[in-house]
Design a protein around this motif. Structure first.
Motif, PDB file in Angstrom:
ATOM      1  N   CYS A 114       4.057  20.686 -24.365  1.00 29.68           N
ATOM      2  CA  CYS A 114       3.266  19.597 -24.928  1.00 29.68           C
ATOM      3  C   CYS A 114       3.030  19.677 -26.434  1.00 29.68           C
ATOM      4  CB  CYS A 114       1.943  19.465 -24.193  1.00 29.68           C
ATOM      5  SG  CYS A 114       2.139  19.241 -22.411  1.00 29.68           S
ATOM      6  N   GLN A 115       4.094  19.871 -27.179  1.00 31.37           N
ATOM      7  CA  GLN A 115       4.060  19.789 -28.633  1.00 31.37           C
ATOM      8  C   GLN A 115       5.203  18.884 -29.053  1.00 31.37           C
ATOM      9  OE1 GLN A 115       4.336  23.724 -30.246  1.00 31.37           O
ATOM     10  NE2 GLN A 115       2.211  24.182 -29.831  1.00 31.37           N
ATOM     11  N   SER A 116       4.929  18.010 -30.010  1.00 28.38           N
ATOM     12  CA  SER A 116       5.935  17.030 -30.427  1.00 28.38           C
ATOM     13  C   SER A 116       6.499  17.338 -31.796  1.00 28.38           C
ATOM     14  CB  SER A 116       5.303  15.635 -30.462  1.00 28.38           C
ATOM     15  OG  SER A 116       4.852  15.269 -29.187  1.00 28.38           O
ATOM     16  N   ASN A 117       7.747  16.909 -31.983  1.00 25.73           N
ATOM     17  CA  ASN A 117       8.357  17.012 -33.309  1.00 25.73           C
ATOM     18  C   ASN A 117       7.940  15.803 -34.142  1.00 25.73           C
ATOM     19  OD1 ASN A 117       9.989  14.857 -32.516  1.00 25.73           O
ATOM     20  ND2 ASN A 117      11.817  16.084 -32.272  1.00 25.73           N
ATOM     21  N   CYS A 144       8.771  15.490 -27.300  1.00 29.72           N
ATOM     22  CA  CYS A 144       8.143  16.731 -26.864  1.00 29.72           C
ATOM     23  C   CYS A 144       9.157  17.874 -26.875  1.00 29.72           C
ATOM     24  CB  CYS A 144       7.583  16.550 -25.460  1.00 29.72           C
ATOM     25  SG  CYS A 144       6.827  18.034 -24.788  1.00 29.72           S
ATOM     26  N   ARG A 173       6.984   9.784 -26.941  1.00 28.22           N
ATOM     27  CA  ARG A 173       5.562   9.519 -26.659  1.00 28.22           C
ATOM     28  C   ARG A 173       5.383   8.456 -25.576  1.00 28.22           C
ATOM     29  NH1 ARG A 173       4.807  10.137 -32.582  1.00 28.22           N
ATOM     30  NH2 ARG A 173       3.834  12.168 -32.832  1.00 28.22           N
TER      31      ARG A 173
END
Length: 86
Positions: A18-21, A26, A33
């Motif tokens: 659960c980390q986005s560029n 993700c 998103r």
């Protein structure tokens, strides 16, 4: 044509990273998103399409990694015999 009856739900591809560029994809599941936000509202066909897109994204990432490794593997310090130019 009759619609195909689904016996099983398509599981959420989230793996808990659960980390986005910068583009909003993700790092864990490779969804955008909107794909993450609307997963529970999507039809089975829409979910299948997202999973198909994820496979393509994984392939592109792997290809980029391979190209990067090939570039990093080139030894610029190695002496290469050119021979006489004239």
């Amino acid at each position: 044509m009759n619609p195909q009856f689904e016996l099983f739900d398509i599981d959420n591809p989230c793996i808990g990273v659960c980390q986005s560029n910068k583009k909003g994809y993700c790092f864990g599941c490779l969804r955008s998103r909107p794909e993450r936000q609307f997963w529970h509202e999507m039809t089975t066909e829409q979910r299948r399409e997202v999973l198909r897109l994820i496979v393509g994204r994984k392939q592109r990432i792997e290809q980029m990694r391979q190209r990067k490794n090939e570039q990093l593997g080139f030894d610029f310090e190695e002496d290469v015999e050119v021979g006489e130019l004239f």
